[in-house]
Scaffold this motif. Sequence first.
Motif, PDB file in Angstrom:
ATOM      1  N   GLU A 108      39.621  42.485  34.921  1.00  0.00           N
ATOM      2  CA  GLU A 108      40.765  43.405  34.967  1.00  0.00           C
ATOM      3  C   GLU A 108      42.034  42.680  35.405  1.00  0.00           C
ATOM      4  OE1 GLU A 108      39.513  46.501  37.619  1.00  0.00           O
ATOM      5  OE2 GLU A 108      38.309  47.504  36.081  1.00  0.00           O
ATOM      6  N   GLU A 109      41.917  41.802  36.411  1.00  0.00           N
ATOM      7  CA  GLU A 109      43.076  41.053  36.888  1.00  0.00           C
ATOM      8  C   GLU A 109      43.604  40.105  35.810  1.00  0.00           C
ATOM      9  OE1 GLU A 109      41.892  40.975  41.635  1.00  0.00           O
ATOM     10  OE2 GLU A 109      41.447  39.247  40.389  1.00  0.00           O
ATOM     11  N   LEU A 110      42.705  39.414  35.111  1.00  0.00           N
ATOM     12  CA  LEU A 110      43.129  38.504  34.040  1.00  0.00           C
ATOM     13  C   LEU A 110      43.768  39.264  32.883  1.00  0.00           C
ATOM     14  CD1 LEU A 110      40.300  35.829  33.726  1.00  0.00           C
ATOM     15  CD2 LEU A 110      42.487  35.648  34.900  1.00  0.00           C
ATOM     16  N   THR A 111      43.236  40.437  32.555  1.00  0.00           N
ATOM     17  CA  THR A 111      43.806  41.247  31.476  1.00  0.00           C
ATOM     18  C   THR A 111      45.220  41.703  31.835  1.00  0.00           C
ATOM     19  OG1 THR A 111      41.580  41.995  30.901  1.00  0.00           O
ATOM     20  CG2 THR A 111      43.420  43.274  30.029  1.00  0.00           C
ATOM     21  N   VAL A 162      45.639  38.129  41.903  1.00  0.00           N
ATOM     22  CA  VAL A 162      44.368  37.586  41.450  1.00  0.00           C
ATOM     23  C   VAL A 162      43.681  37.027  42.696  1.00  0.00           C
ATOM     24  CG1 VAL A 162      43.204  35.948  39.938  1.00  0.00           C
ATOM     25  CG2 VAL A 162      45.329  37.022  39.200  1.00  0.00           C
ATOM     26  N   GLU A 163      42.666  37.742  43.162  1.00  0.00           N
ATOM     27  CA  GLU A 163      42.014  37.368  44.415  1.00  0.00           C
ATOM     28  C   GLU A 163      41.333  36.010  44.345  1.00  0.00           C
ATOM     29  OE1 GLU A 163      39.547  40.191  46.419  1.00  0.00           O
ATOM     30  OE2 GLU A 163      40.940  41.826  45.993  1.00  0.00           O
ATOM     31  N   ASN A 166      43.909  33.624  45.134  1.00  0.00           N
ATOM     32  CA  ASN A 166      44.704  34.009  46.295  1.00  0.00           C
ATOM     33  C   ASN A 166      46.199  33.845  46.002  1.00  0.00           C
ATOM     34  OD1 ASN A 166      45.094  35.039  48.863  1.00  0.00           O
ATOM     35  ND2 ASN A 166      45.116  33.014  49.804  1.00  0.00           N
ATOM     36  N   GLN A 167      46.599  34.337  44.829  1.00  0.00           N
ATOM     37  CA  GLN A 167      47.990  34.265  44.397  1.00  0.00           C
ATOM     38  C   GLN A 167      48.382  35.579  43.731  1.00  0.00           C
ATOM     39  OE1 GLN A 167      48.471  30.825  41.878  1.00  0.00           O
ATOM     40  NE2 GLN A 167      48.117  29.406  43.569  1.00  0.00           N
ATOM     41  N   SER A 168      49.681  35.853  43.723  1.00  0.00           N
ATOM     42  CA  SER A 168      50.217  37.049  43.080  1.00  0.00           C
ATOM     43  C   SER A 168      51.322  36.654  42.113  1.00  0.00           C
ATOM     44  CB  SER A 168      50.793  38.014  44.122  1.00  0.00           C
ATOM     45  OG  SER A 168      49.785  38.453  44.990  1.00  0.00           O
ATOM     46  N   VAL A 169      51.430  37.410  41.041  1.00  0.00           N
ATOM     47  CA  VAL A 169      52.484  37.207  40.055  1.00  0.00           C
ATOM     48  C   VAL A 169      53.458  38.368  40.179  1.00  0.00           C
ATOM     49  CG1 VAL A 169      53.005  37.028  37.604  1.00  0.00           C
ATOM     50  CG2 VAL A 169      50.939  35.988  38.502  1.00  0.00           C
ATOM     51  N   MET A 170      54.731  38.043  40.396  1.00  0.00           N
ATOM     52  CA  MET A 170      55.765  39.056  40.568  1.00  0.00           C
ATOM     53  C   MET A 170      56.575  39.165  39.277  1.00  0.00           C
ATOM     54  SD  MET A 170      55.372  39.796  43.830  1.00  0.00           S
ATOM     55  CE  MET A 170      56.874  40.586  44.318  1.00  0.00           C
ATOM     56  N   LEU A 171      56.903  40.410  38.883  1.00  0.00           N
ATOM     57  CA  LEU A 171      57.788  40.618  37.749  1.00  0.00           C
ATOM     58  C   LEU A 171      58.645  41.843  38.005  1.00  0.00           C
ATOM     59  CD1 LEU A 171      56.296  42.667  35.088  1.00  0.00           C
ATOM     60  CD2 LEU A 171      54.633  41.236  36.186  1.00  0.00           C
TER      61      LEU A 171
END
Length: 182
Positions: A108-111, A162-163, A166-171
């Motif tokens: 789900e996170e990759l999608t 994305v656990e 351990n990083q987050s993508v901001m938009l």
Amino acid sequence: MTVKKIQARFPENRPIEDDLGAWWVMHIKPNCEKKIASYLLNRNISYYLPLYTRKTPVGYFRRIRQTEVPLFTGYLCFALEREKHSLLYDTKKFVRLIRVEDQIKFVEELTAIAKAIESGEDLIVRPGLVPGKKVMILSGPLEGIQGTIVKSRLERQLALSVEMFNQSVMLKLDPNTKLEVL
């Protein structure tokens, strides 16, 4: 000399969900993401390397240089049964293999990340998971994605975490985007 363009996903049109249950994460040596992707491609091993276009101003006239770079440096996702991991050991470009325990959440996170890349928005990678309210996007190109809403004085941003990395993508979110708080 012609440089072969690395695909973000192999096989190219195969949904990420099709490899559910077989996903692993490869921790890679610095600047070897595309080399490992090429290595997996040559061995017909399914992988996903999120790539985005980084825009950098160059020179006196601030011309924009566009380069395709990995979104999560140092990591590559691949789908392969545990018994076939011996195919990977003749390359010396990775540090370790990480088992994905929660396959459904990982997919789900990759999608969600793939949808964010397809939307064409500017992406910013931040270390750690971002705290905030969990929301679902109800309209726009990111419809159906779940993430964390981050409000600043001027704009709303969506954080996709994305656990495994351990990083987050901001938009940035359009002010007219409809949200549902979860």
